[in-house]
Scaffold this motif. Structure first.
Motif, mmCIF file in Angstrom:
data_model
loop_
_atom_site.group_PDB
_atom_site.id
_atom_site.type_symbol
_atom_site.label_atom_id
_atom_site.label_comp_id
_atom_site.label_asym_id
_atom_site.label_seq_id
_atom_site.Cartn_x
_atom_site.Cartn_y
_atom_site.Cartn_z
ATOM 1 N N VAL A 154 100.895 80.865 -24.660
ATOM 2 C CA VAL A 154 100.305 81.849 -23.515
ATOM 3 C C VAL A 154 98.855 81.320 -23.443
ATOM 4 O O VAL A 154 97.979 81.435 -24.187
ATOM 5 N N GLY A 155 98.530 81.002 -22.090
ATOM 6 C CA GLY A 155 97.113 80.587 -21.796
ATOM 7 C C GLY A 155 96.335 81.921 -21.084
ATOM 8 O O GLY A 155 97.095 82.496 -20.520
ATOM 9 N N TRP A 156 95.172 82.182 -21.319
ATOM 10 C CA TRP A 156 94.197 83.097 -20.687
ATOM 11 C C TRP A 156 93.308 82.301 -19.724
ATOM 12 O O TRP A 156 92.517 81.280 -19.971
ATOM 13 N N TRP A 157 93.287 83.081 -18.642
ATOM 14 C CA TRP A 157 92.275 82.562 -17.434
ATOM 15 C C TRP A 157 91.481 83.713 -17.269
ATOM 16 O O TRP A 157 91.840 85.046 -17.149
ATOM 17 N N LEU A 158 90.040 83.705 -16.939
ATOM 18 C CA LEU A 158 89.100 84.708 -16.728
ATOM 19 C C LEU A 158 88.582 84.601 -15.237
ATOM 20 O O LEU A 158 88.078 83.570 -14.747
ATOM 21 N N LEU A 159 88.327 85.527 -14.517
ATOM 22 C CA LEU A 159 87.820 85.555 -13.462
ATOM 23 C C LEU A 159 86.631 86.710 -13.438
ATOM 24 O O LEU A 159 87.099 87.760 -13.601
ATOM 25 N N ASN A 160 85.365 86.412 -12.995
ATOM 26 C CA ASN A 160 84.268 87.111 -13.245
ATOM 27 C C ASN A 160 84.080 88.040 -11.843
ATOM 28 O O ASN A 160 84.054 87.390 -10.983
ATOM 29 N N LEU A 161 84.236 89.352 -11.976
ATOM 30 C CA LEU A 161 84.066 90.127 -10.942
ATOM 31 C C LEU A 161 82.536 90.870 -10.425
ATOM 32 O O LEU A 161 82.256 90.982 -9.455
ATOM 33 N N ASN A 162 81.671 90.843 -11.588
ATOM 34 C CA ASN A 162 80.384 91.742 -11.386
ATOM 35 C C ASN A 162 79.494 90.990 -12.368
ATOM 36 O O ASN A 162 80.029 90.473 -13.565
ATOM 37 N N PRO A 163 78.363 91.103 -12.269
ATOM 38 C CA PRO A 163 77.348 90.712 -12.902
ATOM 39 C C PRO A 163 77.277 91.540 -14.426
ATOM 40 O O PRO A 163 77.864 92.787 -14.289
#
Length: 192
Positions: A154-163
């Motif tokens: 299982v791979g994990w990906w990240l999207l940053n939404l706010n500072p």
């Protein structure tokens, strides 16, 4: 196509999309199809924290996306995990991207900082889709799950939404903002 908030009344249509992923694939590690009543409660429960959205094509649910808690402990409250499932008839229609974009704008407005996509590998299609939307690869847990006769990564990906402000304000609980003009505006922006 209308993107709207899911309710317990959508449980059958949503479960009809999800069930083949449980029974026929290892894209989810859920092993048994939930009872309809349990799934309806799941939608309501998740909506207590973050949105669960459906794409509605003239009364037919084309797909759905939602966010859930990343972890239970308080220090994790600024991070969520996302999931999306589409009916095969709507693959490649652009609906999935619209669902996710609406979801992420609401999560951003709620005050979350991170959204994680957890992808059962290999799944090149999902990886491409998430990376096209700005997700960045973080790491892989190897042989973390077992389904359909195979050990799975299982791979994990990240999207940053706010500072990452310091100290951060608490995210807005979704029930407090679900009927707000801002949420309605976000949904309207993504309807076709």
């Amino acid at each position: 196509m209308i993107i709207r908030l899911a309710t317990a009344a959508d449980a059958k249509a949503v479960l009809d999309i999800y069930a083949p992923f449980i029974t026929d694939t290892s894209l989810t590690f859920e092993l048994e199809v939930p009872a309809l009543e349990d799934f309806a409660r799941r939608i309501e429960h998740y909506n207590e924290y973050a949105p669960w959205l459906v794409a509605d094509e003239h009364g037919r649910v084309a797909g759905y996306a939602y966010a859930s808690r990343h972890r239970e402990r308080g220090g994790y409250q600024w991070s969520v995990e996302c999931s999306i499932y589409m009916h095969p008839d709507f693959n490649g229609s652009g609906t999935a991207a619209k669902l996710y974009q609406a979801l992420f704008k609401i999560l951003q407005w709620q005050g979350f900082r991170n959204v994680y996509a957890v992808i059962n590998l290999p799944n090149d299609r999902s990886v491409r889709f998430h990376e096209k939307l700005g997700f960045q690869y973080q790491f892989t847990f190897e042989n973390v799950g077992y389904k359909l006769g195979k050990w799975k990564n299982v791979g994990w990906w990240l999207l940053n939404l706010n500072p990452y402000d310091n100290p951060p304000q608490m995210p807005h609980p979704f029930p407090e903002i679900s009927n707000s003009i801002e949420v309605q505006k976000i949904l309207a922006e993504h309807n076709s």
